[in-house]
Design a protein around this motif. Structure first.
Motif, PDB file in Angstrom:
ATOM      1  N   VAL A  15      17.005 -21.608 -46.265  1.00 60.57           N
ATOM      2  CA  VAL A  15      15.920 -20.649 -46.465  1.00 60.57           C
ATOM      3  C   VAL A  15      16.146 -19.866 -47.746  1.00 60.57           C
ATOM      4  N   SER A  56      11.187 -21.253 -44.316  1.00 58.67           N
ATOM      5  CA  SER A  56      11.700 -21.258 -42.942  1.00 58.67           C
ATOM      6  C   SER A  56      12.272 -22.629 -42.638  1.00 58.67           C
ATOM      7  N   GLY A  88      15.430 -14.498 -42.299  1.00 56.82           N
ATOM      8  CA  GLY A  88      15.719 -14.248 -40.897  1.00 56.82           C
ATOM      9  C   GLY A  88      16.941 -13.371 -40.702  1.00 56.82           C
TER      10      GLY A  88
END
Length: 117
Positions: A15, A56, A88
């Protein structure tokens, strides 16, 4: 019933990486980047000759999968991501989080001459 028979490998964190670097890292770790749409074109065909970045991935970094498994990724053109997008967050707080003690800010009033009152 179908089973994975490859050696177990850890999924790398891709990511935020440019697609070409993420693809090379994934290959070096024994997994393949894939389009989340199984009916769509291969992710490499979408990202080819573009400045695409990974936004993602699934499974998440650190997951254990069989060698040659697919890691589905979403991509966006360079400059096309939401400015407020964040990577995240970890599921657990850092180990030293229990030692953090928040204190109320202390206000200091200054006189016009810059002296404390």
């Amino acid at each position: 019933m179908w089973e994975h028979v490859g050696d177990p490998v850890s999924v790398p964190n891709v990511v935020g990486m440019p697609f070409h670097l993420a693809d090379a890292l994934a290959a070096s770790r024994g997994v393949t980047l894939a389009n989340p749409d199984p009916d769509g074109p291969p992710i490499g065909a979408i990202a080819w000759r573009r400045a695409a970045y990974i936004t993602s991935q699934q499974p998440a970094a650190g997951g254990i999968v069989s060698r040659h498994s697919s890691v589905t990724v979403e991509i966006v053109d360079h400059g096309g991501a939401d400015d407020m997008a964040v990577q995240g967050q970890p599921d657990a707080p850092p180990a030293d989080a229990a030692h953090v003690h928040l204190e109320r800010a202390k206000l200091i009033q200054l006189s016009p001459e810059g002296q404390r009152t």
